[in-house]
Design a protein around this motif. Structure first.
Motif, PDB file in Angstrom:
ATOM      1  N   ASP A 164      -5.982  -2.195  -4.885  1.00 27.89           N
ATOM      2  CA  ASP A 164      -4.915  -2.802  -3.854  1.00 27.89           C
ATOM      3  C   ASP A 164      -5.862  -3.810  -2.949  1.00 27.89           C
ATOM      4  O   ASP A 164      -7.260  -4.095  -3.103  1.00 27.89           O
ATOM      5  CB  ASP A 164      -4.780  -1.437  -2.879  1.00 27.89           C
ATOM      6  CG  ASP A 164      -3.758  -1.761  -1.860  1.00 27.89           C
ATOM      7  OD1 ASP A 164      -3.137  -2.779  -2.036  1.00 27.89           O
ATOM      8  OD2 ASP A 164      -3.360  -0.767  -0.988  1.00 27.89           O
ATOM      9  N   GLU A 165      -5.165  -4.389  -2.090  1.00 27.06           N
ATOM     10  CA  GLU A 165      -5.730  -5.597  -1.370  1.00 27.06           C
ATOM     11  C   GLU A 165      -6.628  -6.631  -2.053  1.00 27.06           C
ATOM     12  O   GLU A 165      -7.585  -7.168  -1.531  1.00 27.06           O
ATOM     13  CB  GLU A 165      -6.563  -4.949  -0.270  1.00 27.06           C
ATOM     14  CG  GLU A 165      -6.105  -3.768   0.443  1.00 27.06           C
ATOM     15  CD  GLU A 165      -4.977  -4.001   1.289  1.00 27.06           C
ATOM     16  OE1 GLU A 165      -4.832  -5.221   1.988  1.00 27.06           O
ATOM     17  OE2 GLU A 165      -4.188  -3.092   1.781  1.00 27.06           O
ATOM     18  N   THR A 225       0.709  -1.146  -0.107  1.00 21.23           N
ATOM     19  CA  THR A 225       0.055   0.133   0.159  1.00 21.23           C
ATOM     20  C   THR A 225       0.849   1.355  -0.049  1.00 21.23           C
ATOM     21  O   THR A 225       0.577   2.096  -0.565  1.00 21.23           O
ATOM     22  CB  THR A 225      -0.963  -0.026   1.331  1.00 21.23           C
ATOM     23  OG1 THR A 225      -1.909  -1.002   0.990  1.00 21.23           O
ATOM     24  CG2 THR A 225      -1.854   1.234   1.134  1.00 21.23           C
TER      25      THR A 225
HETATM   26 MG   LIG Z   1      -1.988  -2.960   1.991  1.00 20.95          MG
END
Ligand SMILES: [Mg+2]
Ligand SMILES: Nc1ncnc2c1ncn2[C@@H]1O[C@H](COP(=O)(O)OP(=O)(O)OP(=O)(O)O)[C@@H](O)[C@H]1O
Length: 221
Positions: A135-136, A57
């Motif tokens: 993301d993720e 991140t």
């Molecule tokens: Mg992350």
């Protein structure tokens, strides 16, 4: 407080991905280089995996800061835990779609995909390159979502994709990607960030201490 004891002006180890503290270990540098290369060379999809807390991140923030906003339009999806339709809708909204139907029953995937296609073409006509960063992505198990991402890559001209997709996630993301071979083969660039070794850990601690106003000595830690 401990900041004054260590001669710091701020806390060095806050658990937030603050680019100011970015430590360019060899692997973080390589990751950033590949992400930038993928974007600048108009690749279709780029994937970054890494164990939890390794800085994915944070890298997304550093990448965001690196990209010239006069050239790149960037849509960031930081939490993809949603249905495939909601995710496409989130992409459209982040890209600036203003007139999507709001009633659930009126939203059709084709309508949202059309809207995204128009936005990508509009960006292209404005001389802008579109980047969509997810993301993720390891939380996503819905196969439809990877199929939708593949559909986004179908927006292309003869010689280039109209958007670059960046996928970031923990290593489980590989399993999901492997299940969609067609999407898998369109990922042009991949990189995996591993745990820090001892030297990197020491460098990391020293770096964060220095940025926080300390001397960066780690012998006594
Ligand atoms: Mg992350
Ligand atoms: N290279 C780095 N330089 C500075 N700080 C870092 C670096 N790598 C990780 N960190 C720090 O570690 C913490 C976790 O980083 P981050 O949230 O980016 O990890 P992540 O890989 O996205 O984790 P997750 O898989 O759980 O989402 C943050 O506070 C971040 O600032």
């Amino acid at each position: 407080m401990y900041e004054s004891y260590w001669g710091l002006t701020e806390k060095p180890f806050e658990n937030t991905p603050n680019p100011k503290f970015f430590y360019t270990s060899a692997q973080h540098e390589e990751a950033l280089t590949r992400l930038l290369y993928g974007v600048r060379e108009h690749k279709g999809a780029v994937m970054l995996t890494g164990v939890f807390g390794c800085g994915k991140t944070l890298l997304s923030q550093v990448l965001f800061n690196e990209l010239d906003k006069d050239v790149y339009r960037i849509a960031l999806i930081s939490n993809p835990m949603m249905s495939s339709l909601e995710l496409l809708r989130a992409v459209a909204t982040r890209l600036g779609a203003a007139d999507l139907p709001t009633k659930r029953t009126e939203i059709l995937k084709d309508v949202v995909l059309d809207a995204i296609g128009n936005l990508l073409m509009g960006n292209y006509s404005d001389g802008k390159q579109t980047v969509i960063l997810f993301d993720e992505m390891h939380v996503v198990t819905d196969k439809d979502i990877f199929e939708d991402l593949r559909m986004l890559l179908n927006f292309q001209l003869q010689d280039r994709f109209l958007c670059t997709l960046i996928l970031m996630g923990q290593p489980e993301l590989n399993k999901q990607i492997n299940l969609n071979k067609q999407f898998d083969q369109r990922i042009a660039i991949r990189y995996h960030v591993d745990h820090f070794n001892a030297a990197e850990t020491q460098g990391y601690i020293a770096h964060r201490m220095t940025v926080a106003g300390g001397g960066g000595e780690t012998e006594n830690l």
